[in-house]
Design an enzyme around this catalytic site. Structure first.
Site, mmCIF file in Angstrom:
data_model
loop_
_atom_site.group_PDB
_atom_site.id
_atom_site.type_symbol
_atom_site.label_atom_id
_atom_site.label_comp_id
_atom_site.label_asym_id
_atom_site.label_seq_id
_atom_site.Cartn_x
_atom_site.Cartn_y
_atom_site.Cartn_z
ATOM 1 N N HIS A 24 0.841 -1.193 0.000
ATOM 2 C CA HIS A 24 0.000 0.000 0.000
ATOM 3 C C HIS A 24 0.880 1.249 0.000
ATOM 4 C CE1 HIS A 24 -2.847 3.094 1.193
ATOM 5 N NE2 HIS A 24 -3.785 2.312 0.692
ATOM 6 N N GLU B 154 -3.406 2.712 -7.582
ATOM 7 C CA GLU B 154 -3.711 3.791 -6.650
ATOM 8 C C GLU B 154 -2.754 4.960 -6.886
ATOM 9 O OE1 GLU B 154 -6.199 2.381 -3.195
ATOM 10 O OE2 GLU B 154 -4.150 2.288 -2.523
HETATM 11 P P1 PGA Z 1 -9.173 6.707 0.000
HETATM 12 O O1 PGA Z 1 -8.089 5.568 0.270
HETATM 13 O O2 PGA Z 1 -10.407 6.045 -0.563
HETATM 14 O O3 PGA Z 1 -9.422 7.347 1.331
HETATM 15 O O4 PGA Z 1 -8.583 7.662 -0.994
HETATM 16 C C1 PGA Z 1 -7.885 4.548 -0.671
HETATM 17 C C2 PGA Z 1 -6.778 3.628 -0.207
HETATM 18 O O5 PGA Z 1 -5.830 4.090 0.420
HETATM 19 O O6 PGA Z 1 -6.812 2.417 -0.431
#
Ligand code: PGA
Length: 220
Positions: free
Chosen positions: A95, A147
């Protein structure tokens, strides 16, 4: 039709009491969906959440937010795959917040992948760019969450073009690709409608059970 994967990443939030309230509310309002739904609670709640889900027969699965690079043993503070697999089916690896705040690098990510595979845990691998995927195979049941840095935790979801570009660049991969970053009930369908996007990873909007239920309903 694509089978969607919808994940709730609670990060370092939610007390046991709050989790009980969340799950009770979910069990009264759960949506009939063909999507695969996975909750990623903090380690402290893996047992509680998985037991609750089993007892109430909810349509939710459980994942851990991280995995130790070591096998079980004398590694104070680490949580090994052997311990995680008692409660969880999935594990998040790489992550953005761990890469940035804890300097997790490729070597460490490879070690964690290895530990997940040895313990039959399904991997949800997060990547913010193509470089982070370089050298990583498509393991069975692995899901890749794209992401982008600018979108995670910012209430500023990524431009669709950026997501399309990432997906096109890795179109030869076998793994399912999902999108994560500032997903909410209003914008979720825009992302799940994108070609070759098979779901979403939801952070802050998953803490509120009503928002999360609406996200699931809006994906359809
Ligand atoms: P968020 O986080 O939806 O608050 O942007 C997503 C994540 O970190 O997986």
């Amino acid at each position: 039709m694509k089978r969607m994967f919808i994940a709730a990443n609670w990060k370092s939030n939610i007390t046991k009491n709050e989790a009980g309230i969340w799950l009770e509310a979910y069990s009264k309002n759960s949506v009939n969906t063909s999507s695969e739904l996975v909750i990623f609670p903090p380690f402290t709640l893996l047992d509680f959440v998985s037991t609750f889900i089993k007892e109430k027969e909810l349509n939710l699965k459980v994942g851990a937010q991280d995995i130790s690079p070591f096998e079980k043993g004398s590694y104070t503070g680490e949580v090994s795959g052997e311990l995680i697999k008692e409660f969880a089916e999935y594990v998040i690896i790489g992550h953005l917040e761990r890469r940035r705040l804890l300097n997790e690098d490729k070597d460490l990510i490879f070690q964690k992948i290895d530990r997940a595979l040895k313990n039959n845990l399904k991997i949800l691998l997060c990547a913010s760019n193509l470089e982070e995927l370089a050298g990583i195979e498509d393991y069975e049941d692995m899901i890749i969450a794209f992401e982008p840095i600018s979108a995670v935790g910012t209430k500023n979801p990524a431009d669709l073009e950026i997501v399309r570009h990432f997906v096109n660049e890795i179109e030869n991969r076998k793994s399912k690709i999902i999108y994560g970053g500032s997903i909410n009930e209003e914008n979720v369908k825009i992302y799940t409608d994108l070609e070759n996007i098979h779901g979403v990873l939801v952070g802050s909007e998953s803490l509120n059970v009503t928002s999360f239920i609406n996200i699931i309903s809006n994906v359809g």
